[in-house]
Design an enzyme around this catalytic site. Structure first.
Site, PDB file in Angstrom:
ATOM      1  N   HIS A   7       0.847  -1.379   0.247  1.00 11.22           N
ATOM      2  CA  HIS A   7      -0.232  -0.079  -0.059  1.00 11.22           C
ATOM      3  C   HIS A   7       0.574   1.704   0.002  1.00 11.22           C
ATOM      4  O   HIS A   7       2.345   0.966   0.100  1.00 11.22           O
ATOM      5  CB  HIS A   7      -1.307   0.142   1.307  1.00 11.22           C
ATOM      6  CG  HIS A   7      -0.599  -0.198   2.792  1.00 11.22           C
ATOM      7  ND1 HIS A   7       0.358   1.251   3.094  1.00 11.22           N
ATOM      8  CD2 HIS A   7       0.259  -0.409   3.086  1.00 11.22           C
ATOM      9  CE1 HIS A   7       0.829   1.180   4.254  1.00 11.22           C
ATOM     10  NE2 HIS A   7       1.505  -0.212   4.496  1.00 11.22           N
ATOM     11  N   GLU A  80      -2.526  -6.833   7.596  1.00 16.13           N
ATOM     12  CA  GLU A  80      -1.051  -6.825   7.910  1.00 16.13           C
ATOM     13  C   GLU A  80      -1.542  -8.069   9.513  1.00 16.13           C
ATOM     14  O   GLU A  80      -2.336  -8.511  10.114  1.00 16.13           O
ATOM     15  CB  GLU A  80      -0.932  -5.512   8.038  1.00 16.13           C
ATOM     16  CG  GLU A  80       0.299  -4.892   8.524  1.00 16.13           C
ATOM     17  CD  GLU A  80       1.510  -5.449   8.372  1.00 16.13           C
ATOM     18  OE1 GLU A  80       1.854  -6.965   7.348  1.00 16.13           O
ATOM     19  OE2 GLU A  80       2.530  -4.798   8.112  1.00 16.13           O
TER      20      GLU A  80
END
Length: 197
Positions: A7, A80
């Site tokens: 990201h 994550e």
């Protein structure tokens, strides 16, 4: 062929704070990075994007999906690593709170093997479901590190992946082969000086 993307940048990235499962959005720089990433893929043929549902990954993926006009789906297995009590802290604070060996303490941090297993499972499953298609996966630094380790069956792999970096892998007879790793050429924007005449 699959592409694995980290990201774009967030304020917590800049402060060196562990984000984990905390849903921190892209900052202005991160949104610009996502747009440059989308421009990079504009001339390429991709069929689908699979993203972590956390907004920093989803918004990065969405910039590319809109530019390429391809479907975007989310998968929880790409989130994550959960950092438990350490989420939101800087390295300096972790050392102050728990000492230099904080990684060995029971702080509710998700085991790396679990991160590898879930992310690998997602990629293998989506790749076989969409065989012969180009699939992009948008995820997070730690998760991608474990994913690459699993794809390449290389326990020694450990690389800091840059924001919006692109890594490409092709499945061959004896497993996955890395064709490009941690590439951010799209961020190297050439400054054009306007003529003053």
């Amino acid at each position: 062929m699959i592409g694995v993307i980290r990201h774009g940048r967030t304020n917590w990235n800049e402060k060196g704070r562990l984000q984990g499962l905390t849903d921190i959005p892209l900052n202005e720089e991160g949104r610009k990075q996502a747009e440059r990433l989308a421009t990079r893929f504009h001339e390429e043929k991709w069929d689908l994007i699979v993203s972590s549902p956390l907004s920093r990954a989803y918004d990065t993926a969405n910039a590319v999906a809109k530019r390429l006009n391809i479907p975007l789906i989310t998968d929880e297995r790409l989130v994550e690593r959960g950092f438990g009590k350490a989420e939101g802290t800087t390295e300096e604070k972790r050392v102050r709170l728990w000492g230099k060996d904080w990684r060995s303490l029971e702080l509710g941090i998700e085991p790396q093997e679990v991160v590898m297993q879930r992310s690998l499972e997602c990629v293998e499953e989506m790749s076989s479901e969409h065989q012969g298609k180009g699939v992009l996966f948008v995820s997070h630094g730690n998760t991608i590190n474990q994913l690459v380790k699993g794809l390449l069956k290389d326990p020694s792999f450990d690389e800091k992946l840059n924001n919006t970096s692109v890594s490409l892998f092709r499945k061959e007879e004896d497993g996955w082969v890395c064709k490009l790793l941690n590439c951010t050429k799209h961020l190297e924007v050439v400054e054009t000086n306007a003529s003053t005449h």
